[in-house]
Design an enzyme around this catalytic site. Structure first.
Site, mmCIF file in Angstrom:
data_model
loop_
_atom_site.group_PDB
_atom_site.id
_atom_site.type_symbol
_atom_site.label_atom_id
_atom_site.label_comp_id
_atom_site.label_asym_id
_atom_site.label_seq_id
_atom_site.Cartn_x
_atom_site.Cartn_y
_atom_site.Cartn_z
ATOM 1 N N TYR A 27 35.632 29.980 37.100
ATOM 2 C CA TYR A 27 35.539 30.053 38.454
ATOM 3 C C TYR A 27 34.571 29.273 39.159
ATOM 4 O O TYR A 27 34.181 29.143 40.269
ATOM 5 C CB TYR A 27 35.376 31.472 38.872
ATOM 6 C CG TYR A 27 36.214 32.395 38.483
ATOM 7 C CD1 TYR A 27 37.489 32.587 39.092
ATOM 8 C CD2 TYR A 27 36.184 33.080 37.045
ATOM 9 C CE1 TYR A 27 38.636 33.429 38.676
ATOM 10 C CE2 TYR A 27 37.088 34.211 36.706
ATOM 11 C CZ TYR A 27 38.244 34.213 37.526
ATOM 12 O OH TYR A 27 39.522 34.876 36.915
ATOM 13 N N HIS B 207 46.485 38.941 41.502
ATOM 14 C CA HIS B 207 45.294 38.430 40.436
ATOM 15 C C HIS B 207 44.554 37.187 41.274
ATOM 16 O O HIS B 207 43.509 37.003 40.997
ATOM 17 C CB HIS B 207 46.134 37.808 39.170
ATOM 18 C CG HIS B 207 44.888 37.867 38.157
ATOM 19 N ND1 HIS B 207 44.402 39.164 37.549
ATOM 20 C CD2 HIS B 207 44.390 36.870 37.288
ATOM 21 C CE1 HIS B 207 43.709 38.697 36.531
ATOM 22 N NE2 HIS B 207 43.650 37.495 36.531
ATOM 23 N N HIS C 17 34.380 40.750 32.454
ATOM 24 C CA HIS C 17 34.710 39.655 31.437
ATOM 25 C C HIS C 17 33.705 39.958 30.176
ATOM 26 O O HIS C 17 32.655 40.438 30.081
ATOM 27 C CB HIS C 17 34.243 38.343 31.953
ATOM 28 C CG HIS C 17 35.089 37.772 32.961
ATOM 29 N ND1 HIS C 17 34.836 36.741 33.977
ATOM 30 C CD2 HIS C 17 36.508 38.181 33.224
ATOM 31 C CE1 HIS C 17 35.847 36.543 34.792
ATOM 32 N NE2 HIS C 17 36.833 37.468 34.354
ATOM 33 N N ARG D 242 41.617 38.538 42.984
ATOM 34 C CA ARG D 242 40.545 38.733 42.012
ATOM 35 C C ARG D 242 39.675 37.384 41.604
ATOM 36 O O ARG D 242 38.687 37.063 41.692
ATOM 37 C CB ARG D 242 40.870 39.195 40.537
ATOM 38 C CG ARG D 242 40.178 39.270 39.293
ATOM 39 C CD ARG D 242 40.708 40.126 38.392
ATOM 40 N NE ARG D 242 40.073 39.825 37.162
ATOM 41 C CZ ARG D 242 38.701 40.474 36.696
ATOM 42 N NH1 ARG D 242 38.301 41.563 37.273
ATOM 43 N NH2 ARG D 242 38.421 40.406 35.693
ATOM 44 N N LYS E 134 39.696 46.254 30.681
ATOM 45 C CA LYS E 134 39.983 45.832 29.355
ATOM 46 C C LYS E 134 39.314 46.036 28.338
ATOM 47 O O LYS E 134 37.735 46.200 28.547
ATOM 48 C CB LYS E 134 40.307 44.364 29.320
ATOM 49 C CG LYS E 134 41.746 43.908 30.191
ATOM 50 C CD LYS E 134 41.810 42.408 30.110
ATOM 51 C CE LYS E 134 43.115 41.859 30.590
ATOM 52 N NZ LYS E 134 43.243 40.419 30.450
ATOM 53 N N ARG F 23 41.391 44.564 38.769
ATOM 54 C CA ARG F 23 42.779 43.916 38.303
ATOM 55 C C ARG F 23 43.819 44.999 38.935
ATOM 56 O O ARG F 23 43.416 46.200 39.310
ATOM 57 C CB ARG F 23 42.809 44.066 37.023
ATOM 58 C CG ARG F 23 41.785 43.078 36.269
ATOM 59 C CD ARG F 23 41.986 43.252 34.525
ATOM 60 N NE ARG F 23 41.078 42.233 33.800
ATOM 61 C CZ ARG F 23 39.719 42.663 33.744
ATOM 62 N NH1 ARG F 23 39.223 43.564 33.985
ATOM 63 N NH2 ARG F 23 39.253 41.662 33.000
#
Length: 313
Positions: free
Chosen positions: A287, A252, A278, A255, A177, A153
């Protein structure tokens, strides 16, 4: 009563949860814009509680709050609010203010869930590299490659420090994250660029500055500066490639392209999930694009039994 007065009273009434959420967002590595957006959404949510403690609220109240959002602004706004509320309760649990996350049981809008991310095909992704420019070209290429071929990111590129590059292992440690560290193997070409960037790196004015990517003034490159470099690259790329002129490209989207490329190369989705950082396999499932060429190849394997039904007359 003025909005300023409402905000003041709200912050006073829920001072501990709000303070905890601010600290959590900052420590979890969320970008300044996301922190601002999540705080705004959480304050709107707290306002809807009318003095009730957040830990005493259940799934029903959250769904009612989100339903009002969806009715006035649509699915996208509803899902953004849900993400903010989920994160808000994660913060309360982390600081032991709440024992459960009632928002975790609330499902996202299906409309948003089914939306496929924009991405570049591998060939176009490769072509775009030719248009990376700037005085610090090696630095710019390295940042671009980290997003396009390691899936970072933009905030993770921004936060990357010198100590995060593990030269002997050929990996980088990424603080993503949810305050989670993720060790990612780096392709050899990219590793060479990172080593070169480290050599060329301007000595920061602040001795304690450990940023891997710095500006010409020796300061950590901001997220906005990184986005500007990537956007300029895409502008040049679009001028020379009319076929992608209508695509909305950004950091993004690099990514997105990385995740799609891995899945098209038959990499196990569980591995892609870990590389992308994730928390849920459902996020990675976004995806799994199926393109026209893949459909044609699939249909080419189908044999209609002509010998049974006979030739068309």
């Amino acid at each position: 009563m003025s909005k300023m007065r409402d905000r003041y009273e709200l912050e006073h009434l829920y001072s501990e949860p709000i303070r905890a959420f601010r600290i959590y967002l900052k420590q979890s590595g969320y970008t300044p814009s996301t922190q601002k957006e999540y705080m705004r959404e959480s304050l709107l949510y707290l306002e809807s509680l009318n003095g009730i403690s957040p830990q005493d609220v259940g799934k029903l109240h959250i769904m009612e709050f989100l339903s009002d959002k969806q009715g006035s602004a649509g699915d996208k706004t509803r899902n953004r609010s849900l993400s903010a509320i989920r994160t808000f309760y994660m913060a309360l649990m982390d600081f032991e203010i709440a024992s459960k996350n009632p928002a975790a049981e609330v499902k996202k809008s299906k409309t948003e869930k089914n939306k496929k991310p924009t991405y570049l095909e591998e060939e176009d992704l490769s072509k775009s590299l030719q248009f990376i420019e700037g005085r610090y070209k090696n630095r710019n290429i390295a940042m671009f490659l980290l997003m396009a071929y390691c899936g970072l990111r933009v905030g993770e590129v921004h936060r990357l420090n010198l100590k995060d590059l593990k030269k002997n292992r050929g990996t980088i440690e990424v603080f993503g994250k949810g305050r989670k560290w993720n060790e990612i193997p780096v392709p050899e070409v990219l590793l060479d660029y990172l080593l070169e960037v480290e050599k060329e790196r301007i000595t920061p004015y602040r001795v304690q500055e450990d940023a891997f990517f710095v500006s010409q003034k020796g300061r950590r490159l901001s997220i906005r500066q990184i986005q500007k470099i990537v956007n300029q690259t895409f502008e040049l790329f679009k001028k020379n490639n009319p076929n992608i002129n209508d695509m909305k490209l950004s950091c993004h989207k690099l990514r997105h392209s990385f995740a799609t490329m891995l899945l098209k190369n038959d990499v196990d989705i569980r591995v892609v999930k870990e590389l992308m950082g994730h928390s849920s396999i459902e996020t990675t499932m976004m995806y799994t694009h199926i393109n026209d060429e893949q459909k044609k190849k699939a249909m080419a394997t189908v044999n209609v039994p002509v010998n049974v039904i006979g030739e068309l007359k």
